[in-house]
Design an enzyme around this catalytic site. Sequence first.
Site, PDB file in Angstrom:
ATOM      1  NE  ARG A   1       5.345   1.032   1.040  1.00 47.04           N
ATOM      2  CZ  ARG A   1       4.514   2.034   0.914  1.00 47.04           C
ATOM      3  NH1 ARG A   1       3.272   1.922   0.979  1.00 47.04           N
ATOM      4  NH2 ARG A   1       5.258   3.285   0.528  1.00 47.04           N
TER       5      ARG A   1
ATOM      6  CD  GLU B   1      13.733   9.452  -1.625  1.00 48.58           C
ATOM      7  OE1 GLU B   1      14.393   8.862  -0.556  1.00 48.58           O
ATOM      8  OE2 GLU B   1      12.568   8.850  -1.999  1.00 48.58           O
TER       9      GLU B   1
ATOM     10  CE  LYS C   1      15.156   6.178  -2.830  1.00 45.99           C
ATOM     11  NZ  LYS C   1      14.935   5.179  -2.060  1.00 45.99           N
TER      12      LYS C   1
ATOM     13  CB  SER D   1       9.557   2.120  -7.552  1.00 41.47           C
ATOM     14  OG  SER D   1       9.336   1.842  -5.993  1.00 41.47           O
ATOM     15  N   GLY D   2       8.387   4.802  -6.373  1.00 45.34           N
ATOM     16  CA  GLY D   2       7.392   5.945  -6.315  1.00 45.34           C
ATOM     17  C   GLY D   2       6.004   5.646  -6.394  1.00 45.34           C
ATOM     18  N   GLY D   3       5.681   4.090  -6.429  1.00 43.62           N
ATOM     19  CA  GLY D   3       4.239   3.642  -6.881  1.00 43.62           C
ATOM     20  C   GLY D   3       4.077   2.997  -8.209  1.00 43.62           C
TER      21      GLY D   3
ATOM     22  NE  ARG E   1       5.685   2.866  -2.905  1.00 41.70           N
ATOM     23  CZ  ARG E   1       5.254   4.047  -3.109  1.00 41.70           C
ATOM     24  NH1 ARG E   1       4.143   4.246  -3.175  1.00 41.70           N
ATOM     25  NH2 ARG E   1       6.081   5.039  -3.284  1.00 41.70           N
TER      26      ARG E   1
HETATM   27  P1  13P Z   1       9.583   3.567  -3.291  1.00 41.56           P
HETATM   28  O1  13P Z   1      10.522   2.942  -4.277  1.00 41.56           O
HETATM   29  O2  13P Z   1       8.571   2.695  -2.819  1.00 41.56           O
HETATM   30  O3  13P Z   1       9.188   4.785  -4.001  1.00 41.56           O
HETATM   31  O4  13P Z   1      10.544   3.865  -2.037  1.00 41.56           O
HETATM   32  C1  13P Z   1      11.595   4.354  -2.307  1.00 41.56           C
HETATM   33  C2  13P Z   1      11.902   5.177  -1.140  1.00 41.56           C
HETATM   34  O5  13P Z   1      12.963   5.073  -0.503  1.00 41.56           O
HETATM   35  C3  13P Z   1      10.951   6.385  -0.705  1.00 41.56           C
HETATM   36  O6  13P Z   1      11.779   7.176   0.298  1.00 41.56           O
END
Ligand code: 13P
Length: 342
Positions: free
Chosen positions: A34, A178, A220, A262-264, A294
């Site tokens: 990152r 998650e 999550k 948010s996943g990208g 992210r």
């Molecule tokens: P992102 O929001 O970047 O997907 O990350 C969330 C997260 O904690 C992934 O485990």
Amino acid sequence: MDRIGQMERTVERLTSPGRGILAADESYPTITKRLSDHGIESTEENRRFYRSLLATTPGIGEYVGGIIFFEETLGQKTDDGELIPAACEKQDIVPGIKVDKGLTELPGSGGEKVTQGLDNLGDRLDGYLEQGALFTKWRNVYEISANTPGRQAIEANAEVLARYAAIAQSRGMVPIVEPEVLMDGDHDIERCAEVTEAAQTAVFAALRRHNVILECIILKPNMVLPGKSQKPRPAPEVCAEATLRVLRRTVPAAVPTINFLSGGQTAEEATAHLNAMNQSDKANPWVLSFSYSRALQNPVQEAWKGESGNKEAAQKAFLKRARLNSLARDGRYDPSMENDPA
Ligand code: 13P
């Protein structure tokens, strides 16, 4: 306070009006990637400076109720010499900790993955509690292809996720559960819905099997979206309805809050999607909020660039992004607000 009372108090703080969660728990390889995307080197001092910058952003406690950290950060100090978890508490932000140990191959599955980290987890949690962490995170990953995820991967991952959640609750720590269906691929939105529903159905069956108190977890999940390479992208309302349909089918009303990853997605997409869900005219039994990494941090890293002189600009970028997501959490965001000054 007893174990359940402590968890109820933590859930109450994390779900208080207008607030969501910041995920700042990237493991060493992930934070290195990152930061290098913004030309910043991942040294211990840069990581300390950066995560302290996030936790001490003036006024951030209005929009962020909890921050998930990586274990290195729990022992690091702010520029003022205060331990980072203590600095969080000053702004009424609950410190949390990522406790899984990443992915490992699941033998017999033809190359699918399972999350590891159950060994000695109880002892590790006792240490994190002493350092001030009150909630935990464990992430499962499901990759979509023509024939994955298979039943074996879905069941094995659900089982470890539920065992983790039961161990966290035995310490009075609130588990973030998650199950992340990845966005990578060219699948359509229906395929993402199908996999997300299967993953979550197995997770909730396993949580019941392990007597996890549903009132004291945070879910999550991913949002339901077409694969990343699908263009054009659907309207936010389409994603919102697809996501809510899967959640209504799988998530009991006892679960207090759903905080999406948010996943990208871009920062703007993640905010617009959350907003559309909170504008849906059907009533939902859960809080629908964020737990982005992210989508909250990209604009901050962009402004910081690894230079201490940019600290204030970076904190302003963080405050703006968190404020817009706070509005989205109540369905009060509008894309024109992107033009507001930081
Ligand atoms: P992102 O929001 O970047 O997907 O990350 C969330 C997260 O904690 C992934 O485990």
